[in-house]
Write a protein that holds these residues in place. Structure first.
Motif, mmCIF file in Angstrom:
data_model
loop_
_atom_site.group_PDB
_atom_site.id
_atom_site.type_symbol
_atom_site.label_atom_id
_atom_site.label_comp_id
_atom_site.label_asym_id
_atom_site.label_seq_id
_atom_site.Cartn_x
_atom_site.Cartn_y
_atom_site.Cartn_z
ATOM 1 N N TRP A 1 0.825 -1.207 0.000
ATOM 2 C CA TRP A 1 0.000 0.000 0.000
ATOM 3 C C TRP A 1 0.859 1.256 0.000
ATOM 4 C CZ3 TRP A 1 -4.740 0.314 -1.438
ATOM 5 C CH2 TRP A 1 -5.599 -0.780 -1.299
ATOM 6 N N LEU B 1 1.796 1.873 -3.474
ATOM 7 C CA LEU B 1 0.645 2.405 -4.197
ATOM 8 C C LEU B 1 0.449 3.890 -3.901
ATOM 9 C CD1 LEU B 1 -1.792 1.773 -6.005
ATOM 10 C CD2 LEU B 1 -3.084 1.225 -3.930
ATOM 11 N N LEU C 1 -3.419 -1.857 -11.385
ATOM 12 C CA LEU C 1 -3.661 -2.136 -9.976
ATOM 13 C C LEU C 1 -5.121 -1.891 -9.598
ATOM 14 C CD1 LEU C 1 -0.442 -0.581 -8.365
ATOM 15 C CD2 LEU C 1 -0.944 -3.003 -8.769
ATOM 16 N N ASP C 2 -5.698 -0.865 -10.234
ATOM 17 C CA ASP C 2 -7.098 -0.574 -9.975
ATOM 18 C C ASP C 2 -7.986 -1.728 -10.447
ATOM 19 O OD1 ASP C 2 -9.166 1.154 -9.082
ATOM 20 O OD2 ASP C 2 -9.617 1.644 -11.162
ATOM 21 N N ALA D 1 -7.099 -4.706 -10.525
ATOM 22 C CA ALA D 1 -6.842 -5.825 -9.609
ATOM 23 C C ALA D 1 -7.512 -5.625 -8.257
ATOM 24 C CB ALA D 1 -5.334 -6.000 -9.429
ATOM 25 N N LEU E 1 -7.218 -2.702 -6.317
ATOM 26 C CA LEU E 1 -6.541 -1.728 -5.453
ATOM 27 C C LEU E 1 -6.867 -0.315 -5.945
ATOM 28 C CD1 LEU E 1 -3.083 -3.499 -5.151
ATOM 29 C CD2 LEU E 1 -4.980 -3.571 -3.541
#
Length: 467
Positions: free
Chosen positions: A6, A9, A366-367, A369, A371
């Motif tokens: 995180w 990210l 990532l979004d 996925a 996140l």
């Protein structure tokens, strides 16, 4: 996913936010700059001041000159092109008052032999062998040709009236010599448009110069001419009043008008004409068939060569130009010099934009996925993004239109598709120019990092004019 992931990210999101602010702001500044140029050009079109003259050039080509004309062609390792260039120029320019000075180095026998072949015994060609090993700099070679011109004037007792600059690969226009001769009646410097030749074997790199020069010499130079600001010389297809060159040499306190410390001595020549009180003109003329009277030129087809050439331009115009020419004149002149010197900043902003795109792709993955981004763009950022997208669309349209006008619809569409290629070349050239400038600050003398040519353009392009 753990806390460490995180954190990564969050860092990516922060980088995306900051890059979006930086790139969005400077893209907007660039868009406003280009919009100002567009509006000025449209106003000139509406008022009739940007109209391209149409002439029947069939009788102009062989018109007698009002005085002697000298063409200076500096060369280094140009055996593959100089013979064809000379043969073409001598064939389309029959005037007896023409003299072509070709500068070669004593350690470049191949170019010397090729120049002799191209001259074919024509007394209007003088091959000048430099008394030093090559390459030195282009300006040094030009000054050697200028000295040969002075020697001929002393020997014959006849002063040259007009001096033209050309490169070893140029395809001169049949009507250019007479038109430049007439234009110098009311000016001390005249620049004709330059049209790069589309290259069948290099549609993406070699041909990307087409749209850049089509827009620059179809719009920007027209606006500069109308505003009365200084006009940069392209180094090809440009003519100078002989007395003006003498004034430049005298003002600089050196034997020749070309500054050997400059990487873009041709660009500076045009700027210095205005500084010495001379008048400059940008001449756009079409013949009776609608073809632009211009110098057709062959530009680098390989990525590395294109990057080296543009890095030299960027180094000379942006970095050296700031140091050597400073900021003089009124607001219009400042605007044009800012435009000339924006290359390094544009390269940085483009690099930021592509970095932003890469980060956005990662965050999007990532979004998907699961996140979510830890931030949401504000309405101000969304507005900035929308304005920049609209600006890019407009710029693509303008690039297409100017390219289509000179090369047709197909090349116009390719011009839009080549925008990423041009951007990557600019980024690489900016990086190279910055390091070259840093070296010069440490006292490293500039070298003639000239563009190599493998063959003559007439053999490598699809252009009806050159067949």
């Amino acid at each position: 996913m753990g806390e460490g992931a995180w954190t990564v990210l969050e860092w990516l999101a922060l980088i995306e936010h900051e890059l979006l602010l930086f790139a969005g702001f400077f893209f907007l500044l660039g868009a406003l700059d280009e919009l100002g140029m567009d509006l000025a050009w449209f106003w000139l079109r509406l008022t009739g001041r940007a109209r391209t003259v149409v002439l029947d050039t069939s009788d102009i080509r062989a018109r007698r000159l009002t005085g002697r004309a000298a063409v200076l062609i500096p060369t280094w390792s140009e055996a593959s092109v100089i013979a064809d260039t000379l043969a073409h120029a001598l064939g389309v320019w029959p005037q007896k008052d023409l003299r072509i000075y070709v500068g070669v180095y004593r350690n470049d026998p191949a170019t010397l032999a090729a120049a002799a072949r191209g001259a074919a015994g024509d007394p209007r060609v003088r091959i000048v062998v430099h008394d030093r090993e090559g390459p030195s700099t282009k300006a040094d070679c030009l000054n050697r040709l200028y000295q040969a011109l002075q020697q001929d004037e002393l020997r014959t007792g006849r002063q040259t009236r007009m001096v033209l600059l050309h490169d070893a690969e140029d395809m001169v226009d049949p009507a250019a010599l007479a038109l430049l001769d007439a234009a110098l009646e009311t000016a001390q410097f005249v620049q004709l448009p330059v049209l790069p030749m589309p290259q069948v074997d290099s549609r993406w790199v070699g041909s990307h110069y087409c749209e850049e020069f089509a827009e620059a010499h179809g719009k920007a130079m027209v606006v500069r001419d109308a505003l009365g600001t200084s006009l940069p010389a392209a180094g090809v297809g440009c003519a100078f009043d002989r007395a003006m060159l003498a004034d430049m040499a005298r003002d600089a306190g050196r034997p020749g008008p070309f500054d050997e410390d400059s990487l873009t001595e041709d660009y500076e020549l045009g700027i210095r004409v205005a500084a010495l009180g001379g008048k400059s003109r940008f001449l756009r003329v079409r013949d009776q068939h609608g073809r632009l009277v211009a110098t057709r030129a062959y530009f680098p087809a390989q990525l590395g060569r294109a990057v080296r050439q543009k890095a030299r331009w960027m180094h000379g115009i942006a970095f050296q130009g700031w140091d050597r020419l400073g900021w003089t004149g009124g607001l219009a002149e400042w605007w044009m010099r800012m435009r000339d010197r924006r290359g390094p900043l544009s390269a940085l902003v483009l690099f930021t934009g592509y970095t932003l795109f890469a980060v956005a792709v990662v965050l999007t993955v990532l979004d998907l996925a699961g996140l979510d981004r830890p931030w949401e763009p504000s309405s101000l950022l969304l507005t900035l993004l929308a304005v920049n997208i609209a600006s890019f669309t407009w710029r693509a349209f303008m690039r297409f239109n100017f390219t289509r006008l000179e090369y047709g619809w197909a090349e116009g569409l390719r011009a839009v598709l080549r925008i990423p290629v041009a951007n990557v070349i600019s980024i690489m050239a900016g990086y190279r120019a910055l390091f070259a400038y840093a070296k010069s600050l440490r006292g490293v003398a500039p070298e003639w990092e000239k563009t190599a040519h493998d063959s003559h353009p007439a053999r490598t392009v699809e252009l009806e004019w050159a067949r």
